[in-house]
Design an enzyme around this catalytic site. Sequence first.
Site, mmCIF file in Angstrom:
data_model
loop_
_atom_site.group_PDB
_atom_site.id
_atom_site.type_symbol
_atom_site.label_atom_id
_atom_site.label_comp_id
_atom_site.label_asym_id
_atom_site.label_seq_id
_atom_site.Cartn_x
_atom_site.Cartn_y
_atom_site.Cartn_z
ATOM 1 N N TRP A 1 0.833 -1.195 0.000
ATOM 2 C CA TRP A 1 0.000 0.000 0.000
ATOM 3 C C TRP A 1 0.868 1.245 0.000
ATOM 4 C CZ3 TRP A 1 -4.719 -1.905 -0.719
ATOM 5 C CH2 TRP A 1 -5.120 -3.064 -0.057
ATOM 6 N N HIS A 6 -1.169 2.417 4.529
ATOM 7 C CA HIS A 6 -0.424 1.979 5.725
ATOM 8 C C HIS A 6 -0.835 2.760 6.970
ATOM 9 C CE1 HIS A 6 2.242 -1.084 4.195
ATOM 10 N NE2 HIS A 6 2.476 -0.345 3.115
ATOM 11 N N ASP A 45 9.098 1.679 3.970
ATOM 12 C CA ASP A 45 9.179 2.075 2.563
ATOM 13 C C ASP A 45 10.298 3.082 2.317
ATOM 14 O OD1 ASP A 45 7.292 0.468 1.302
ATOM 15 O OD2 ASP A 45 5.638 1.817 1.806
ATOM 16 N N ARG A 48 13.753 0.946 2.614
ATOM 17 C CA ARG A 48 14.130 0.054 1.507
ATOM 18 C C ARG A 48 14.859 0.796 0.400
ATOM 19 N NH1 ARG A 48 8.729 -1.889 -1.803
ATOM 20 N NH2 ARG A 48 10.269 -2.625 -3.300
ATOM 21 N N HIS A 60 8.785 -6.937 1.395
ATOM 22 C CA HIS A 60 7.477 -6.277 1.268
ATOM 23 C C HIS A 60 6.447 -7.132 0.544
ATOM 24 C CE1 HIS A 60 8.686 -2.093 2.552
ATOM 25 N NE2 HIS A 60 9.861 -2.673 2.398
ATOM 26 N N HIS A 125 4.264 -2.450 9.286
ATOM 27 C CA HIS A 125 4.229 -2.260 7.833
ATOM 28 C C HIS A 125 3.912 -3.561 7.071
ATOM 29 C CE1 HIS A 125 5.300 -0.087 4.115
ATOM 30 N NE2 HIS A 125 5.707 -1.278 3.702
ATOM 31 N N ASP A 129 1.149 -4.722 4.138
ATOM 32 C CA ASP A 129 1.460 -5.154 2.772
ATOM 33 C C ASP A 129 0.936 -6.558 2.459
ATOM 34 O OD1 ASP A 129 2.651 -2.891 1.697
ATOM 35 O OD2 ASP A 129 4.711 -3.539 2.114
ATOM 36 N N HIS A 135 0.675 -7.766 -3.543
ATOM 37 C CA HIS A 135 1.916 -8.054 -2.805
ATOM 38 C C HIS A 135 2.075 -9.555 -2.555
ATOM 39 C CE1 HIS A 135 3.854 -4.157 -1.521
ATOM 40 N NE2 HIS A 135 2.826 -3.773 -2.253
ATOM 41 N N HIS A 158 -0.284 -2.219 -10.208
ATOM 42 C CA HIS A 158 0.168 -2.293 -8.817
ATOM 43 C C HIS A 158 -0.096 -0.972 -8.098
ATOM 44 C CE1 HIS A 158 2.524 -4.123 -5.556
ATOM 45 N NE2 HIS A 158 2.744 -2.851 -5.248
ATOM 46 N N ASP A 162 -2.165 -0.071 -4.720
ATOM 47 C CA ASP A 162 -1.465 0.508 -3.563
ATOM 48 C C ASP A 162 -2.087 1.842 -3.156
ATOM 49 O OD1 ASP A 162 0.500 -1.320 -2.914
ATOM 50 O OD2 ASP A 162 2.137 -0.232 -3.894
#
Length: 278
Positions: A1, A6, A45, A48, A60, A125, A129, A135, A158, A162
């Site tokens: 997301w 989130h 996020d 990463r 994720h 998190h 996801d 995901h 995607h 999200d």
Amino acid sequence: WGSLGHETVAWIAQSYVSPATESTIKALLESNRTDYMANVSTWADSYRYTSEGRWTAPLHYIDANDDPPSSCSVDYARDCGDAGCSVSAIVNYTSILLNGHHRPSSSRNASSAAVLKDAARFIIHFIGDLHQPLHDEALDVGGNTINVTYDGEDTNLHHIWDTEIVEQLADGMDAHEFAENLTKSIEAGDYGWNVNGWLSGVVSVNNTLATAMEWASEANAFVCTDVLQEGVDAVEDDGDLSRSYYEAHYDVARVQIAKAGYRLGIWLNLIVTGRMDG
Ligand code: ADE
Ligand code: ZN
Ligand code: ZN
């Protein structure tokens, strides 16, 4: 997301944690903020995309190598790669929290405090996801290479799951307001939601792998029944997905966000107190 998804998941979870869980999580996060969970829900996020945190990118998602829309399934041995996946990450960080949350803060050195804080931020998190159907799907890199249009903008499938569908659903509400709205729906059992069913099956911190796989399989099933129900070509040729595609599929995004928040709250209660109601 995206961040709205989130943060909404985290705010819903904040409504379901007990006072004991809340104080433990605040101590782990070294935070006394009202939005203590929502505030850290997108940290993973950002992390990463740092050079230090690049290794966490595969955590994720779990890339189910199935064949939607004709078949959907998740298989841990087949799908969780050597670099790890969302399911192995939830197993690992749950175990770190289970082993460490009860030690008094005063007995923690800086490095064990940092490990626990990261574990809490990752769990907040990754449980979010795990509930985003794409995901839990490898096809076309989780839909990242399926080019579509939304509200006149070129994007990919995607991204619309999200972010775009979630923002259209929230209709201008911020994450806190959207979460209050969804929490009321959870309490009222709106939309035919069977909230007790959301905790059926294996939901146990003694078997995190089975729990996370069950939640991953359930989300992945929506790839066949909803997300790519029409097939990749039909979705790509569907024109602007903000209209009939949105109308046909927003209920899945809504239930998955509500479910993720509810389950995250209960999961944290189980970690801290061993009881679902904390
Ligand atoms: N990269 C590879 N697979 C992915 C997925 N399922 N979701 C998001 N990013 C990905
Ligand atoms: Zn995503
Ligand atoms: Zn993520």
